[in-house]
Design a protein around this motif. Structure first.
Motif, PDB file in Angstrom:
ATOM      1  N   TYR A 191      -9.044   5.502  -3.803  1.00 29.31           N
ATOM      2  CA  TYR A 191      -8.004   4.469  -3.917  1.00 29.31           C
ATOM      3  C   TYR A 191      -8.032   3.801  -5.279  1.00 29.31           C
ATOM      4  O   TYR A 191      -9.058   3.739  -5.947  1.00 29.31           O
ATOM      5  CB  TYR A 191      -8.132   3.438  -2.801  1.00 29.31           C
ATOM      6  CG  TYR A 191      -9.278   2.450  -2.937  1.00 29.31           C
ATOM      7  CD1 TYR A 191      -9.047   1.151  -3.369  1.00 29.31           C
ATOM      8  CD2 TYR A 191     -10.581   2.806  -2.601  1.00 29.31           C
ATOM      9  CE1 TYR A 191     -10.077   0.231  -3.473  1.00 29.31           C
ATOM     10  CE2 TYR A 191     -11.628   1.895  -2.694  1.00 29.31           C
ATOM     11  CZ  TYR A 191     -11.369   0.608  -3.127  1.00 29.31           C
ATOM     12  OH  TYR A 191     -12.397  -0.302  -3.230  1.00 29.31           O
TER      13      TYR A 191
ATOM     14  N   ASN B 251     -11.273  -3.874  -9.564  1.00 29.05           N
ATOM     15  CA  ASN B 251     -11.030  -3.605  -8.154  1.00 29.05           C
ATOM     16  C   ASN B 251     -10.766  -4.914  -7.425  1.00 29.05           C
ATOM     17  O   ASN B 251     -11.049  -5.999  -7.946  1.00 29.05           O
ATOM     18  CB  ASN B 251     -12.251  -2.895  -7.552  1.00 29.05           C
ATOM     19  CG  ASN B 251     -12.016  -2.448  -6.121  1.00 29.05           C
ATOM     20  OD1 ASN B 251     -10.883  -2.347  -5.663  1.00 29.05           O
ATOM     21  ND2 ASN B 251     -13.084  -2.176  -5.400  1.00 29.05           N
TER      22      ASN B 251
ATOM     23  N   MET C  41      -1.923  -1.174  -3.782  1.00 26.80           N
ATOM     24  CA  MET C  41      -3.002  -0.215  -3.578  1.00 26.80           C
ATOM     25  C   MET C  41      -2.395   1.173  -3.420  1.00 26.80           C
ATOM     26  O   MET C  41      -1.373   1.344  -2.744  1.00 26.80           O
ATOM     27  CB  MET C  41      -3.795  -0.537  -2.307  1.00 26.80           C
ATOM     28  CG  MET C  41      -4.860  -1.594  -2.487  1.00 26.80           C
ATOM     29  SD  MET C  41      -6.298  -0.955  -3.379  1.00 26.80           S
ATOM     30  CE  MET C  41      -7.474  -2.281  -3.042  1.00 26.80           C
TER      31      MET C  41
ATOM     32  N   ASN D 219     -13.473   4.134  -5.523  1.00 19.69           N
ATOM     33  CA  ASN D 219     -12.509   3.314  -6.249  1.00 19.69           C
ATOM     34  C   ASN D 219     -12.364   3.832  -7.673  1.00 19.69           C
ATOM     35  O   ASN D 219     -13.342   3.899  -8.416  1.00 19.69           O
ATOM     36  CB  ASN D 219     -12.950   1.851  -6.264  1.00 19.69           C
ATOM     37  CG  ASN D 219     -12.065   0.993  -7.141  1.00 19.69           C
ATOM     38  OD1 ASN D 219     -12.488   0.513  -8.177  1.00 19.69           O
ATOM     39  ND2 ASN D 219     -10.817   0.821  -6.742  1.00 19.69           N
TER      40      ASN D 219
ATOM     41  N   SER E 134      -9.518  -4.146  -0.584  1.00 24.31           N
ATOM     42  CA  SER E 134     -10.306  -2.957  -0.253  1.00 24.31           C
ATOM     43  C   SER E 134     -10.526  -2.858   1.253  1.00 24.31           C
ATOM     44  O   SER E 134     -10.659  -1.764   1.805  1.00 24.31           O
ATOM     45  CB  SER E 134     -11.659  -2.989  -0.974  1.00 24.31           C
ATOM     46  OG  SER E 134     -11.499  -2.836  -2.370  1.00 24.31           O
TER      47      SER E 134
ATOM     48  N   PHE F 126       0.845  -1.188   0.000  1.00 21.54           N
ATOM     49  CA  PHE F 126       0.000   0.000   0.000  1.00 21.54           C
ATOM     50  C   PHE F 126       0.887   1.247   0.000  1.00 21.54           C
ATOM     51  O   PHE F 126       1.861   1.325   0.756  1.00 21.54           O
ATOM     52  CB  PHE F 126      -0.895   0.029   1.236  1.00 21.54           C
ATOM     53  CG  PHE F 126      -2.126  -0.843   1.140  1.00 21.54           C
ATOM     54  CD1 PHE F 126      -3.394  -0.303   1.311  1.00 21.54           C
ATOM     55  CD2 PHE F 126      -2.014  -2.211   0.890  1.00 21.54           C
ATOM     56  CE1 PHE F 126      -4.529  -1.098   1.234  1.00 21.54           C
ATOM     57  CE2 PHE F 126      -3.137  -3.013   0.812  1.00 21.54           C
ATOM     58  CZ  PHE F 126      -4.405  -2.453   0.984  1.00 21.54           C
TER      59      PHE F 126
ATOM     60  N   VAL G 182      -7.857  -0.636   3.035  1.00 20.57           N
ATOM     61  CA  VAL G 182      -7.672   0.779   2.701  1.00 20.57           C
ATOM     62  C   VAL G 182      -7.793   1.671   3.935  1.00 20.57           C
ATOM     63  O   VAL G 182      -6.934   2.523   4.203  1.00 20.57           O
ATOM     64  CB  VAL G 182      -8.672   1.214   1.613  1.00 20.57           C
ATOM     65  CG1 VAL G 182      -8.636   2.729   1.422  1.00 20.57           C
ATOM     66  CG2 VAL G 182      -8.351   0.518   0.294  1.00 20.57           C
TER      67      VAL G 182
ATOM     68  N   LEU H 114     -15.478   5.457   0.522  1.00 12.35           N
ATOM     69  CA  LEU H 114     -14.359   5.347  -0.417  1.00 12.35           C
ATOM     70  C   LEU H 114     -14.854   5.512  -1.844  1.00 12.35           C
ATOM     71  O   LEU H 114     -15.997   5.206  -2.163  1.00 12.35           O
ATOM     72  CB  LEU H 114     -13.683   3.979  -0.296  1.00 12.35           C
ATOM     73  CG  LEU H 114     -13.274   3.487   1.087  1.00 12.35           C
ATOM     74  CD1 LEU H 114     -12.634   2.109   0.974  1.00 12.35           C
ATOM     75  CD2 LEU H 114     -12.322   4.469   1.762  1.00 12.35           C
TER      76      LEU H 114
ATOM     77  N   VAL I 153      -3.530   4.947  -2.146  1.00 10.80           N
ATOM     78  CA  VAL I 153      -4.591   5.592  -1.372  1.00 10.80           C
ATOM     79  C   VAL I 153      -4.306   7.073  -1.247  1.00 10.80           C
ATOM     80  O   VAL I 153      -3.174   7.484  -0.954  1.00 10.80           O
ATOM     81  CB  VAL I 153      -4.718   4.960   0.036  1.00 10.80           C
ATOM     82  CG1 VAL I 153      -5.893   5.585   0.803  1.00 10.80           C
ATOM     83  CG2 VAL I 153      -4.882   3.453  -0.066  1.00 10.80           C
TER      84      VAL I 153
END
Length: 404
Positions: A88, A105, A72, A136, A110, A27, A113, A134, A74
Motif C-alpha cells: 500500500y 506513511n 490510500m 508500505n 494504515s 481508498f 488497509v 503489509l 492498495v
C-alpha cells in the motif's frame, strides 16, 4: 461495471471511503488507477476537492484539514514483495493547492488497509483472529496487522475506544517490526538526542527522531505554550505557524530529508510540542487529569494543529521515550508506569503507543564492550477502522484526459 467510466465533465473511479483511527480517506485498488504520476495525482486532488482557496474542499470528499485529506492505494503483493500479503501507498493531499505528498506513511489510515482489502475482494481470509503482512511503499517498511475477521470482513463491533472517535469498535493492532529510519539514516538521524535549531533567531532545543515517522520534538514552553492548548488556540496565535514551519524546515535539512529548507516535503517531518502532564480540557469539553498521561503532545500537520495525534507520530514519541537524552525521555523518565507503553495526552484524549528498545553491545576505545544506546526494534499501536462507503467517486475531468 468497469473500473472507470466517463461523461462529458466527470470521470467515475471505483473507491471506498474509510475511517482509520482518527483519519478518513479515499481508498483505491491499484488496478483501478492510472500509473503513478501527474495524472494519478490530479485524480486524487480532484476527488478530494483540491485546490480549494477557501480551505474546505466542499467540491470533493476532503474535509479541509490534514486528517481528512488523504488517499490510500492498495494492491496485491507479488513475489518481489514476499512475504507481504498486500502493498500500500499513502498520499497526503494538500488542501489549498493540487499537490500530493508521498513522503511519509499514515499510521491511522494504515488500520483501514486490511478492512478495505477484505471488503473489495483484494484479500480473502477465514473468520477468526488473523494476521496480515503489509509493505508500505512510502517508507519501504513492513507492517503486521492483527485483527478479527467476521463473515469475511473486518470485525467492526467491539469495546475498544480510540480517543477522538465517537463510540467503540473492534481493535486492530499495527505492529512495526523494524520502524527505525523510516525516511532517514536511523532513529536519531543526526546521531544526537538533542539538536539546537536557530532558524527563528533564537536557539530552540529539539529531538530529531525517526521511528515510523520523522518527528521534530520541541518543548512547548520554548514556544510560549503550556502543552494543554486546544488546536484552535494554537492555530490562532499570530506568527506561531510561521515559526514552527521555519523550525520544521531547518530540522528537515539536518535529518537529511531535504537539501535546503525550500525543498522540505509537506508531510514530513512533523513537529510535536511536548510538555509535562497537567490537567487539560479535551475537545469534547471533558477534563483529563494530569496523572492519566505521561506526556502532553500537540502535533502540527500540514501547517495546522492536529485534533489528536497521527498514529505514526504516537509510535515515534513512544520510541523517543525509550532513547536516553531526548526531550521526551527527560519528561517521562520518572513518570511512566510501563517501560514499553507511553500514555500521550492529546486534544482528543489519551493515546497509548508502545515501543521496544534493546541495548546493543558497543566497543569502547580500549577494547571494552559495554551496553550502547538502546535501539528501537519494534513499535505498536491499537486503532479501529470502518469502511464507511464503497462505490465510485466523481473526479472532475480535465481537457488533457481526452488525449490519446
Amino acid at each position: 461495471m468497469s473500473a472507470q467510466s466517463a461523461t462529458a465533465a466527470t470521470r467515475w473511479i471505483d473507491a471506498a471511503f474509510v475511517r482509520g483511527g482518527t483519519s478518513k480517506g479515499l481508498f483505491f485498488a491499484e488496478r483501478a488507477l492510472p500509473p503513478p504520476g501527474e495524472q494519478r495525482d490530479a485524480l486524487f486532488a480532484g476527488a478530494l476537492g483540491s485546490p480549494d482557496p477557501f480551505g474546505r474542499q466542499l467540491d470533493g470528499m476532503g474535509g479541509g484539514i490534514s486528517s481528512l485529506s488523504k488517499v490510500m492505494v492498495v494492491g496485491e503483493a507479488g513475489a518481489a514483495h514476499a512475504p507481504a500479503d498486500l502493498v500500500y501507498t499513502f498520499g497526503q493531499v494538500a488542501v489549498g493547492v493540487a499537490a500530493v505528498d508521498y513522503s511519509g506513511n499514515c499510521g491511522n489510515l494504515s488500520a483501514g488497509v486490511v478492512p478495505f482489502a477484505l471488503h473489495t475482494g483484494l484479500l480473502s481470509l477465514p473468520d477468526g483472529p488473523r494476521t496480515v503482512r503489509l509493505l508500505n511503499t512510502n517508507t519501504g517498511k513492513r507492517v503486521v496487522v492483527n485483527l478479527v475477521v467476521e463473515d469475511g470482513e473486518a470485525a467492526v463491533a467491539g469495546d475498544f475506544v480510540v480517543p477522538g472517535v465517537a463510540g467503540a469498535g473492534s481493535p486492530i493492532e499495527l505492529v512495526y517490526p523494524d520502524p527505525a529510519g523510516s525516511r532517514t539514516a536511523g532513529q536519531l538521524p543526526t546521531g544526537r538526542p538533542i539538536d539546537v535549531l536557530r532558524s527563528t533567531g533564537r536557539e530552540i532545543e529539539a529531538s530529531l527522531v525517526d521511528v515510523a515517522l520523522p518527528l521534530v520534538v520541541v518543548r512547548a514552553a520554548d514556544l510560549g505554550l503550556s502543552g494543554a492548548e486546544s488546536p484552535d488556540e494554537i492555530d490562532a496565535a499570530s506568527g506561531r505557524a510561521v515559526e514552527l514551519e521555519a523550525l520544521r524546515r531547518e530540522a528537515a535539512v539536518l535529518m537529511g530529508l531535504a537539501r535546503s529548507p525550500e525543498e522540505t516535503p509537506q508531510a514530513v517531518p512533523k513537529v510535536v510540542c511536548v510538555a509535562e502532564p497537567r490537567d487539560s480540557r479535551l475537545l469534547d469539553g471533558s477534563l483529563v487529569a494530569a496523572d492519566d498521561a505521561d506526556v502532553l503532545a500537540r502535533t502540527m500537520s500540514m501547517g495546522l494543529a492536529h485534533r489528536a495525534v497521527p498514529g505514526t507520530a504516537a509510535m515515534c514519541l513512544a520510541a523517543a521515550a525509550a532513547i536516553p537524552g531526548t526531550l521526551v525521555e527527560a519528561i517521562v523518565r520518572d513518570r511512566r508506569p510501563s517501560e514499553r507503553a507511553l500514555r500521550i495526552g492529546t486534544p482528543s484524549g489519551v493515546v497509548t503507543a508502545g515501543a521496544v528498545a534493546e541495548r546493543q553491545a558497543a566497543e569502547t576505545g580500549n577494547g571494552e564492550v559495554r551496553d550502547g544506546v538502546p535501539v528501537v526494534t519494534g513499535a505498536s499501536l491499537f486503532r479501529t477502522a470502518r469502511v464507511l462507503m464503497s462505490g465510485r467517486v466523481s473526479v472532475p475531468k480535465r481537457p488533457a484526459d481526452d488525449r490519446p
